[in-house]
Motif scaffolding. Structure first.
Motif, PDB file in Angstrom:
ATOM      1  N   LEU A 148       0.945  -1.322   0.069  1.00  0.00           N
ATOM      2  CA  LEU A 148      -0.084   0.046  -0.002  1.00  0.00           C
ATOM      3  C   LEU A 148       0.778   1.209  -0.050  1.00  0.00           C
ATOM      4  O   LEU A 148       0.733   2.146  -0.520  1.00  0.00           O
ATOM      5  N   LEU A 149       1.869   1.235   0.789  1.00  0.00           N
ATOM      6  CA  LEU A 149       2.947   2.155   0.859  1.00  0.00           C
ATOM      7  C   LEU A 149       3.361   2.554  -0.456  1.00  0.00           C
ATOM      8  O   LEU A 149       3.430   3.890  -0.858  1.00  0.00           O
ATOM      9  N   SER A 150       3.763   1.563  -1.299  1.00  0.00           N
ATOM     10  CA  SER A 150       4.398   1.688  -2.326  1.00  0.00           C
ATOM     11  C   SER A 150       3.609   2.699  -3.531  1.00  0.00           C
ATOM     12  O   SER A 150       3.955   3.102  -4.559  1.00  0.00           O
ATOM     13  N   LEU A 151       2.129   2.484  -3.185  1.00  0.00           N
ATOM     14  CA  LEU A 151       1.280   3.223  -4.265  1.00  0.00           C
ATOM     15  C   LEU A 151       1.504   4.822  -3.939  1.00  0.00           C
ATOM     16  O   LEU A 151       1.294   5.548  -4.934  1.00  0.00           O
ATOM     17  N   ALA A 180      14.018   0.614  -7.005  1.00  0.00           N
ATOM     18  CA  ALA A 180      12.528   0.185  -6.788  1.00  0.00           C
ATOM     19  C   ALA A 180      11.701   0.516  -7.937  1.00  0.00           C
ATOM     20  O   ALA A 180      10.844  -0.080  -8.042  1.00  0.00           O
ATOM     21  N   VAL A 181      11.859   1.890  -8.444  1.00  0.00           N
ATOM     22  CA  VAL A 181      10.980   2.223  -9.569  1.00  0.00           C
ATOM     23  C   VAL A 181      11.257   1.284 -10.754  1.00  0.00           C
ATOM     24  O   VAL A 181      10.110   0.900 -11.374  1.00  0.00           O
ATOM     25  N   GLY A 182      12.199   1.054 -11.084  1.00  0.00           N
ATOM     26  CA  GLY A 182      12.476   0.201 -12.227  1.00  0.00           C
ATOM     27  C   GLY A 182      11.836  -1.346 -11.847  1.00  0.00           C
ATOM     28  O   GLY A 182      11.105  -1.779 -12.728  1.00  0.00           O
ATOM     29  N   LEU A 183      11.845  -1.629 -10.555  1.00  0.00           N
ATOM     30  CA  LEU A 183      11.288  -3.044 -10.561  1.00  0.00           C
ATOM     31  C   LEU A 183       9.928  -3.126 -10.406  1.00  0.00           C
ATOM     32  O   LEU A 183       9.192  -3.843 -11.194  1.00  0.00           O
ATOM     33  N   CYS A 184       9.389  -1.943  -9.862  1.00  0.00           N
ATOM     34  CA  CYS A 184       8.050  -1.520 -10.119  1.00  0.00           C
ATOM     35  C   CYS A 184       7.565  -1.441 -11.424  1.00  0.00           C
ATOM     36  O   CYS A 184       6.415  -1.680 -12.059  1.00  0.00           O
ATOM     37  N   GLY A 185       8.582  -0.814 -12.309  1.00  0.00           N
ATOM     38  CA  GLY A 185       8.094  -0.861 -13.913  1.00  0.00           C
ATOM     39  C   GLY A 185       7.852  -2.123 -14.350  1.00  0.00           C
ATOM     40  O   GLY A 185       6.961  -2.629 -15.173  1.00  0.00           O
ATOM     41  N   VAL A 186       8.762  -3.290 -13.971  1.00  0.00           N
ATOM     42  CA  VAL A 186       8.688  -4.580 -14.263  1.00  0.00           C
ATOM     43  C   VAL A 186       7.277  -5.002 -14.074  1.00  0.00           C
ATOM     44  O   VAL A 186       6.601  -5.809 -14.926  1.00  0.00           O
ATOM     45  N   LEU A 187       6.821  -4.929 -12.768  1.00  0.00           N
ATOM     46  CA  LEU A 187       5.888  -5.440 -12.359  1.00  0.00           C
ATOM     47  C   LEU A 187       4.520  -4.733 -13.072  1.00  0.00           C
ATOM     48  O   LEU A 187       3.709  -5.648 -13.536  1.00  0.00           O
ATOM     49  N   ALA A 188       4.567  -3.747 -13.357  1.00  0.00           N
ATOM     50  CA  ALA A 188       3.587  -2.909 -14.110  1.00  0.00           C
ATOM     51  C   ALA A 188       3.461  -3.267 -15.454  1.00  0.00           C
ATOM     52  O   ALA A 188       2.318  -3.578 -15.939  1.00  0.00           O
ATOM     53  N   LEU A 317       7.455  -5.905  -1.944  1.00  0.00           N
ATOM     54  CA  LEU A 317       8.653  -6.679  -2.147  1.00  0.00           C
ATOM     55  C   LEU A 317       9.921  -6.005  -2.260  1.00  0.00           C
ATOM     56  O   LEU A 317      11.030  -6.070  -2.011  1.00  0.00           O
ATOM     57  N   VAL A 318       9.683  -4.773  -2.693  1.00  0.00           N
ATOM     58  CA  VAL A 318      10.635  -3.738  -2.956  1.00  0.00           C
ATOM     59  C   VAL A 318      11.666  -3.143  -1.798  1.00  0.00           C
ATOM     60  O   VAL A 318      12.642  -2.574  -1.615  1.00  0.00           O
ATOM     61  N   LEU A 341      17.928  -1.540  -0.635  1.00  0.00           N
ATOM     62  CA  LEU A 341      17.279  -1.323  -1.982  1.00  0.00           C
ATOM     63  C   LEU A 341      16.393   0.029  -1.841  1.00  0.00           C
ATOM     64  O   LEU A 341      16.339   1.021  -2.312  1.00  0.00           O
ATOM     65  N   LYS A 342      15.399  -0.427  -0.610  1.00  0.00           N
ATOM     66  CA  LYS A 342      14.284   0.888  -0.072  1.00  0.00           C
ATOM     67  C   LYS A 342      14.011   0.665   1.205  1.00  0.00           C
ATOM     68  O   LYS A 342      13.569  -0.576   1.759  1.00  0.00           O
ATOM     69  N   VAL A 343      14.168   1.608   1.796  1.00  0.00           N
ATOM     70  CA  VAL A 343      13.781   1.433   3.400  1.00  0.00           C
ATOM     71  C   VAL A 343      12.389   2.094   3.636  1.00  0.00           C
ATOM     72  O   VAL A 343      11.955   3.067   3.369  1.00  0.00           O
ATOM     73  N   ARG A 344      11.787   1.200   4.636  1.00  0.00           N
ATOM     74  CA  ARG A 344      10.509   1.471   5.103  1.00  0.00           C
ATOM     75  C   ARG A 344      10.583   2.065   6.451  1.00  0.00           C
ATOM     76  O   ARG A 344      11.531   1.599   7.249  1.00  0.00           O
ATOM     77  N   ILE A 345       9.684   3.065   6.892  1.00  0.00           N
ATOM     78  CA  ILE A 345       9.818   3.487   8.158  1.00  0.00           C
ATOM     79  C   ILE A 345       8.576   3.462   8.944  1.00  0.00           C
ATOM     80  O   ILE A 345       7.384   3.625   8.327  1.00  0.00           O
ATOM     81  N   SER A 346       8.610   2.793   9.859  1.00  0.00           N
ATOM     82  CA  SER A 346       7.385   2.012  10.655  1.00  0.00           C
ATOM     83  C   SER A 346       7.499   3.151  12.019  1.00  0.00           C
ATOM     84  O   SER A 346       8.361   2.977  12.581  1.00  0.00           O
ATOM     85  N   PHE A 347       6.326   3.636  12.194  1.00  0.00           N
ATOM     86  CA  PHE A 347       5.995   4.411  13.253  1.00  0.00           C
ATOM     87  C   PHE A 347       5.302   3.953  14.600  1.00  0.00           C
ATOM     88  O   PHE A 347       4.781   2.711  14.251  1.00  0.00           O
TER      89      PHE A 347
END
Ligand SMILES: [Zn+2]
Length: 347
Positions: A148-151, A180-188, A317-318, A341-347
């Motif tokens: 959801l965050l990747s959206l 991460a954007v290139g990988l999401c491009g693959v997925l898209a 997955l990114v 690759l890409k860091v998520r921040i959880s509060f």
């Protein structure tokens, strides 16, 4: 409240800042549940893109609405929402045409005078035009949150590259960039039915994700060798659709060179290499088109959201690392040295 602040190159701090609060009747205040660090934040971190000392940073977040202004109609306290990486009024000509990034009342999280996404709460201008409602039960679903965050940015941006490049069912696609954007491009591209997807990248952790996302071929070569390799894989022709997700002169040159005659390049990498990679003479002779730009994520979220919720796609997955707010400076370092690759921040 506490938030991430940039003071200069390589100088990211977590500081006490004024609380996010309603300033306009169309505002909402969102308590951030998840945010993340973007490849484009690194341009500021490295000092390539200039920022004022003390400016907020971060433009991807999802969270729970804490308070809304008197003119907000579509949201109330307690709603779970995702924010695209720009805010927009939702009512102007551009917003109605799905190009919210050109909204004359729009803005970018973290621009001077606004809250950034990498903080405990955010004042959201034009809440009705900007935010997208998520199912409340998803707020506690650790498996669903990264997708959801990747959206907010990367998945919407990868989708924009694919749409701009004109990916159609059965087409051959090449993706330049293993971030991460290139990988999401693959997925898209996979989601849009591409028949063959060639991912350019040399880091195995990343190319493994590319394969999970639907890449059929991986090209580890760079520059001229990469161009040759893609040509070889495509019977000398190149790809119908090329997704450019880096933004350098070399990546643009590669992207245009591996596009098939009559094909198109969808470019979404923030340009940092000037325009020298765009060989208009070559493009003219071979009828190669160039489309793309900053992704109107707000326009794409409603289309992509059901596929994330149903599990049909998992762009989450990114994210390969999760930190808390205090771990953000370390998160920047890890992305800068490519150990994350890409860091998520959880509060
Ligand atoms: Zn607008």
């Amino acid at each position: 409240m506490r938030a991430t602040v940039i003071h200069g190159p390589n100088d990211i701090r977590i500081e006490d800042v004024p609380d996010a609060r309603i300033q306009q009747p169309t505002d909402a205040v969102v308590r951030v549940v998840n945010a993340c660090i973007c490849g484009s934040d690194l341009w500021a971190y490295r000092g390539v893109a200039s920022r004022e000392a003390g400016q907020r940073i971060g433009h991807e977040f999802l969270g729970v609405v804490e308070e809304v202004g008197p003119q907000v109609r579509g949201f109330k306290a307690g709603d779970f929402v995702v924010a695209p990486f720009v805010w927009s009024d939702g009512t102007c000509d551009f917003c109605r045409e799905g190009l919210q990034t050109s909204c004359p009342h729009g803005g970018f999280w973290g621009q001077v005078g606004s809250d950034g996404g990498q903080g405990e709460a955010v004042r959201v201008p034009f809440a009705d035009g900007t935010l997208v409602q998520l199912p409340k039960e998803a707020a506690g679903d650790e498996k669903l949150l990264p997708g959801l965050l990747s959206l907010s940015d990367v998945m919407a941006t990868g989708h924009h590259a694919a749409v701009s490049a004109g990916v159609t069912p059965g087409s051959t696609v090449a993706v330049v960039g293993d971030g991460a954007v290139g990988l999401c491009g693959v997925l898209a591209a996979h989601r849009l039915g591409a028949g063959r997807i060639i991912a350019l990248g040399r880091h195995q952790v990343r190319t493994d994700i590319a394969r999970k996302f639907g890449a059929t071929d991986v090209v580890a070569e760079r520059g001229e060798d990469a161009i040759e390799k893609v040509k070889e894989l495509t019977g000398g022709q190149g790809a119908h659709a090329v997704l450019e997700a880096v933004g350098t002169e070399e990546s643009m040159r590669t992207a245009i060179s591996i596009a098939r005659d009559g094909g198109a390049v969808g470019y979404v990498g923030v340009p940092h290499g000037g325009s020298a990679g765009v060989d208009i003479g070559q493009m003219f002779g071979r009828n190669v088109q160039l489309r793309g730009g900053v992704a109107p994520a707000r326009a794409y979220i409603p289309e992509l959201l059901p596929d994330v919720l149903s599990g049909k796609i998992d762009p989450g997955l990114v994210f390969d690392r999760t930190v808390d707010l205090d771990g953000v400076p370390e998160g920047y370092r890890a992305m800068d040295n490519r150990s994350a690759l890409k860091v998520r921040i959880s509060f």
